[in-house]
Design an enzyme around this catalytic site. Structure first.
Site, PDB file in Angstrom:
ATOM      1  N   GLU A   1      20.374  32.571   9.587  1.00 22.73           N
ATOM      2  CA  GLU A   1      20.154  32.665  11.030  1.00 22.73           C
ATOM      3  C   GLU A   1      19.448  33.976  11.312  1.00 22.73           C
ATOM      4  OE1 GLU A   1      23.677  31.931  13.460  1.00 22.73           O
ATOM      5  OE2 GLU A   1      24.370  30.448  12.011  1.00 22.73           O
TER       6      GLU A   1
ATOM      7  N   GLU B   1      30.492  30.451   8.731  1.00 22.29           N
ATOM      8  CA  GLU B   1      31.406  31.438   9.299  1.00 22.29           C
ATOM      9  C   GLU B   1      32.874  31.093   9.095  1.00 22.29           C
ATOM     10  OE1 GLU B   1      29.632  31.659  13.268  1.00 22.29           O
ATOM     11  OE2 GLU B   1      28.697  33.524  12.645  1.00 22.29           O
TER      12      GLU B   1
HETATM   13  C1  GAL Z   1      26.155  32.770  14.670  1.00 17.07           C
HETATM   14  C2  GAL Z   1      26.713  31.373  14.527  1.00 17.07           C
HETATM   15  C3  GAL Z   1      26.026  30.393  15.415  1.00 17.07           C
HETATM   16  C4  GAL Z   1      25.945  30.946  16.814  1.00 17.07           C
HETATM   17  C5  GAL Z   1      25.216  32.264  16.814  1.00 17.07           C
HETATM   18  C6  GAL Z   1      25.228  32.922  18.175  1.00 17.07           C
HETATM   19  O1  GAL Z   1      27.083  33.706  14.306  1.00 17.07           O
HETATM   20  O2  GAL Z   1      26.639  30.921  13.212  1.00 17.07           O
HETATM   21  O3  GAL Z   1      26.743  29.199  15.396  1.00 17.07           O
HETATM   22  O4  GAL Z   1      27.235  31.151  17.267  1.00 17.07           O
HETATM   23  O5  GAL Z   1      25.889  33.149  15.972  1.00 17.07           O
HETATM   24  O6  GAL Z   1      24.511  32.224  19.087  1.00 17.07           O
HETATM   25 MG    MG Z   2      30.588  30.699  14.914  1.00 18.00          MG
END
Ligand code: GAL
Ligand code: MG
Length: 998
Positions: free
Chosen positions: A520, A453
């Site tokens: 993710e 990010e």
């Molecule tokens: C993503 C991020 C993670 C965490 C997650 C929300 O955008 O990469 O580090 O923040 O969202 O829990």
């Molecule tokens: Mg983040």
């Protein structure tokens, strides 16, 4: 150039991130003899002294002097964070920078409140380190630090998550040495370490000294690839040697997993070593079969005496992208992954070996085969464990500048860093380099990730180029290009976060050029992980190569309040701004108790899919390299929830093969029949004992629910307020004004405290809160609580009396539901709650009845889905069977109390109280959903922490026709998938029968 005078200005200057730091190198161990005991290393872990200053203005440097009297300094444990040891306040923020709202800053400026920790450690050199060059290694210090030895400046470094080594040799003295380290909380690096985590700092990883023998392997780079036949090993060793090379030799031996020497050579020592060898028929490394060779490198002098000994594990594997697919050893790989922060509720990110072993065993036991080291390089030991146990890694560089380009969810990159800014490029490259050099020899690392990010620009592109150039044996990952497609070329993989199943499918169906992963997905915050199957189903598309669940462990910290200790989340330490409970998104709770979400992951991530039928079982092996020979299979037949047949089989299914096996299973003549086949480990492994269940499959072959048949002749007493129905050993009172049961007595024992309430609401989950569920469905919150009885009918039926209530619901439109009690002459009470279906209303969270029972009914045995809680969209990992649990054990301790304890598809449920009469509840017509909890829906709805909930005073039983799913695509807007809604226009009925059980 060796710098002798430190400057404070380095802190704020992004172009200065390392002064006098030694070149990054591989993380190999080295010894002075082939004993395996490292007499060349001296740990400086343990008790140090520390003193904190609030800001730069109050900086004092007298502590660096060797004669400094540090008597007034506090004691601190190294490795460890300042915050977890009470030297600074805790703070949790997600994307926003921690100083947001306190100070107006733009990069690379530092906040004025920038705590300085002055550390002191005194040491005497161990005998084995004397009279040799000595280096010091700091494995992890956040976020920037200066080092002095005996008053002399040694060096400066940034990057909290990779090692910083310095040369101490010129300044070491006989006897006591005075090591001084000044650690700054914030530096320009803080702008690119904006990960979503607790903002912890200090010397939080190991510190050690190491002496260099006469000749020393400063860096080794082992490449153990496979030729295109995927059988021939191509071994290559490049090494950098320091010290004396003349008259010395390198003796290299490579041993296969059975300890047979497969390659041996002795060459004169040079500053640069370059060896290579082809080996036929190597045993390749994979997570399924983590075959490791051992490389033994011995530096010898001309008399054959050992100068240095380096043992290194080597895994032969070939990872490549071919025709748009990621292949491991020639096979299309699927990552069944999780993101993992290093976390411990007491130690923060200074986790221990025990934590790591627990984590890796958990992963292997839950069929997880991959980890993204979100969002920084982890401790070195983790990589060794992944090599050994078999876990694929995306190794991620320590780079995140989230708050510099995304604000309140919107993309606003006007002052994004690093972007295309030349002054930030060197530090980015340095981070990539430090990660690469340390971790390059680990077979488990398949993918380099450039960070998380940080938007996209030429600086990150340069990191990618750098790694591609350095390492052709791996591929480069970066997700941030999804925000700026101009830089699409940075990443070799199409990687997204929280893409919805249909969005991924659209990519997969339109001539994908790159392999796809979700770096993710499945945001496991609170009661979540609903709909995981919608993703795993995408595995049918070749370009879908898996995903990494967000995330592995809740980040919550122990907090002492009075004499209790709780798991605290953001804001609980008066840390503001904070992003509160967003730090808790794990499959395991912060204290490493396993959450119920893991049950679903384990099932859907399993390699062998199991589908039993009446004749046997179909096994489909999605594994790439292993057949099922290390497992045995147990077939069971359940009749009405009881095991009536059980037998073990050895069934062999080859990798990538699907096969049916005839097992000659019996078919019981009556009742409900379920076929179940379980897969178990046949032998002990490093991560579980023989007999451990890996996966299971079930098929309901005959679905049969008992019908309610009224019997006997009940007595009726029509009161003015109550309708009494009684018979031998029972009495039922149905109240005219309370709208239902006010008494249910069997053998004089009362089961009812207050009239069961109509239930349309479930305690909101984190996902519910995130997606505006409350706003949309608020009318259902009061629908049960404030419903009023508008009609009552009493009818005499054959062997029974029927009392039927019509409730009008407090909704914007006229809507009624019917609750009917049919009491027969034997004391059985058949209850039906009917919601007829109304158009133009929001879908229902749930529909059913909530009972407030005496607390002694705190235990239940049910025939339904278990053992862990499950939901409409998270019940594939839960099996049908007979399970016993208690109200207390049914509570999953999500950081914020919320919906919990649900079991789907319940056929019968028995409440028991110690030695007293039990209550049996049987589903009639449809199986129902149920929970037994120490708290009511409303109590759970209100509480913000588990410790706000009162001690158990009643047993709250919820019986529900159904409950909507919990969702999990994300926790900031994604609704539960419609397939798992209870649409308002569809009728729902809860129908069950109550009876006593002795
Ligand atoms: C993503 C991020 C993670 C965490 C997650 C929300 O955008 O990469 O580090 O923040 O969202 O829990
Ligand atoms: Mg983040």
């Amino acid at each position: 150039m060796h710098v002798t005078k430190p400057k404070l200005s380095w802190l704020e200057d992004p172009t200065v991130f390392a002064v006098n730091r030694l070149a990054a190198h591989s993380d190999h161990e080295f010894y002075s003899a082939k004993t395996g005991k490292n007499s060349l290393k001296q740990s400086l872990n343990g008790t140090w002294r520390v003193h904190l200053e609030p800001d730069i203005a109050s900086q004092k440097l007298d502590f660096i002097r060797p004669d400094f009297d540090f008597g007034r300094f506090d004691y601190i444990q190294v490795p460890g964070h300042l915050q977890t040891q009470g030297f600074d306040e805790h703070k949790y923020v997600n994307t926003q920078y921690p100083w947001d709202g306190h100070e107006e800053l733009r990069p690379p400026k530092l906040p004025k409140k920038n705590k300085i920790a002055s550390y002191i450690k005194t040491f005497e050199l161990d005998h084995a380190l004397k009279d040799k060059p000595v280096h010091i290694s700091f494995q992890g210090v956040a976020t920037a630090f200066y080092v002095w030895l005996n008053g002399h400046f040694i060096g400066y470094s940034e990057d909290s998550f990779t090692p910083s080594d310095f040369d101490l040799t010129p300044y070491l003295v006989e006897g006591q040495n005075h090591l001084a380290v000044e650690v700054f909380k914030y530096s320009s690096a803080s702008w690119i370490e904006d990960q979503d985590f607790w903002r912890l700092n200090g010397i939080f990883r190991d510190v050690f000294l190491y002496a260099l023998p006469k000749a020393h392997l400063a860096d080794i780079h082992v490449t153990a690839n496979l030729a295109s036949d995927y059988e021939t090993g191509i071994f290559e060793l490049k090494a950098t040697v320091t010290g004396q090379t003349t008259d010395n030799f390198l003796h290299a031996r490579l041993l296969d997993p059975d300890k047979r020497v497969v390659f041996e050579t002795k060459v004169p020592l040079n500053q640069m070593i370059d060896l290579s060898q082809e080996l036929s028929q190597v045993a390749p490394w994979s997570a399924e079969l983590p075959n490791l060779y051992t490389l033994e490198l011995t530096l010898e002098d001309k008399d054959g005496a050992v100068v240095e000994f380096v043992p290194e594990k080597v895994g032969f594997r070939r990872f490549e992208i071919k025709d748009g697919l990621m292949l491991l050893n020639g096979k299309r790989i699927i990552f069944k992954g999780v993101n993992r922060h290093e976390f411990d509720p007491k130690l923060g990110r200074a986790i221990t070996k025990e934590d790591m072993l627990w984590d890796i065993k958990f992963m292997k036991r839950h069929n997880i085969n991959a980890v993204r080291t979100s969002h920084y390089p982890n401790q070195t030991l983790w990589y060794r464990l992944c090599d050994e146990y078999g876990i694929y890694l995306i190794d991620e560089a320590n780079l995140e500048s989230h708050g510099s380009w995304q604000k309140l969810g919107a993309c606003e990159p006007s002052w994004n860093i690093p972007g295309n800014l030349p002054e930030w490029e060197p530090t980015c490259i340095d981070r990539a380099n430090s990660m690469f050099e340390r971790d390059k020899n680990h077979p488990s690392v398949l993918i380099w990730s450039l960070g998380n990010e940080s938007y996209a620009g030429t600086d990150i592109a340069a990191m990618g180029d750098y790694l591609r150039h350095k390492d052709p044996t791996r591929v480069v990952h970066y997700e941030g290009v999804t925000w700026n497609r101009e830089f699409d070329y940075i990443t070799d993989i199409e990687s997204r976060m929280y893409a919805k199943p249909h969005e991924i499918e659209e990519y997969l169906q339109n001539e994908p050029k790159k392999p796809y992963i979700s770096c993710e997905y499945m945001h496991a915050m609170g009661n979540s992980v609903g709909g995981l199957e919608l993703y795993t189903k995408l595995e049918k598309y070749p370009h879908y190569q898996g995903g990494f669940i967000w995330d592995y462990i809740d980040q919550a910290l122990y907090q002492k309040l009075g004499d209790t200790t709780r798991l605290a989340y953001g804001g609980d330490f008066n840390d503001r701004p904070s992003d509160y409970e967003f730090c808790g998104d794990g499959l395991v709770f912060a204290d490493r108790t396993i959450s119920p979400k893991a049950q679903e992951v384990k099932h859907l991530y399993a390699d062998i899919k199991i589908e039993p039928d009446e004749t046997g079982v179909t096994l489909t092996n999605d594994g790439l390299f292993t057949n099922s020979a290390d497992s045995y299979f147990t077939a069971r037949v359940l009749q009405d929830g009881k095991v009536v047949f059980e037998k073990d089989y050895q069934l062999i299914v080859l990798p990538q093969e699907s096969k049916h096996f005839d097992l000659e299973l019996p078919l019981p003549k009556t009742g409900e029949v379920i076929y179940e086949v379980q897969q178990h480990l046949a032998k002990d492994t490093a991560w579980a004992k023989a007999g451990f269940e890996i996966n299971f499959g079930q098929t309901v072959s005959r679905y049969a629910l008992p019908e309610f048949k009224a019997q006997g002749t009940p007595k009726v007493a029509m009161g003015d307020v109550n309708i009494g129905i009684s018979g031998k050993n029972f009495e039922v009172l149905l109240s005219k004004d309370k709208g239902g049961l006010v008494s249910l007595k069997y053998s004089g024992q009362e089961f009812i405290t207050r009239t069961p309430q109509l239930l349309f609401w479930r305690p909101m989950t984190d996902n519910d809160r995130g997606c505006g569920h409350g706003f949309e469905r608020a009318m259902w919150l009061g629908a049960g609580k404030f419903a009023k009885v508008v009609d009552l009918q009493v009818a005499s039926k054959e062997h029974a009396v029927e009392v039927s209530y019509t409730y009008e619901l407090p909704l914007p439109k006229q809507a009624t539901v019917q609750v009917t009690y049919l009491v027969d002459g034997t004391g059985k009470v058949n209850v039906s709650a009917k919601y007829p279906g109304y158009p133009d209303l929001p879908s229902l969270p749930t529909f059913g009845l909530e009972f407030k029972l005496p607390a002694k009914y705190d235990s239940m045995t049910y025939y339904g889905r278990g053992p862990a809680e499950n939901y409409l969209d998270r019940k594939l990992g839960a099996r049908l069977g007979t399970f016993t649990t208690t109200a207390k054990d049914s509570v999953a301790s999500y950081l914020v109390p919320q919906e919990t304890g649900n079991h789907c598809d319940v056929r019968t449920l028995v409440l028991t109280a110690d030695k007293e009469l039990g209550l049996k509840i049987s589903a009639t017509k449809h199986a129902f959903s149920a929970s037994l909890l120490p708290y009511s829906t409303m109590m759970l709805e209100e509480a913000l922490h588990q410790d706000e909930l009162p001690p158990m005073r009643f047993a709250w039983l919820r019986l529900m026709a159904e409950q909507m799913g919990v969702g999990g695509d994300d926790s900031w807007g994604a609704p539960v998938h419609e397939a798992y809604w209870l649409k308002a226009d569809k009728p729902l009925e809860l129908n069950f029968t109550l009876e006593p059980l002795n």
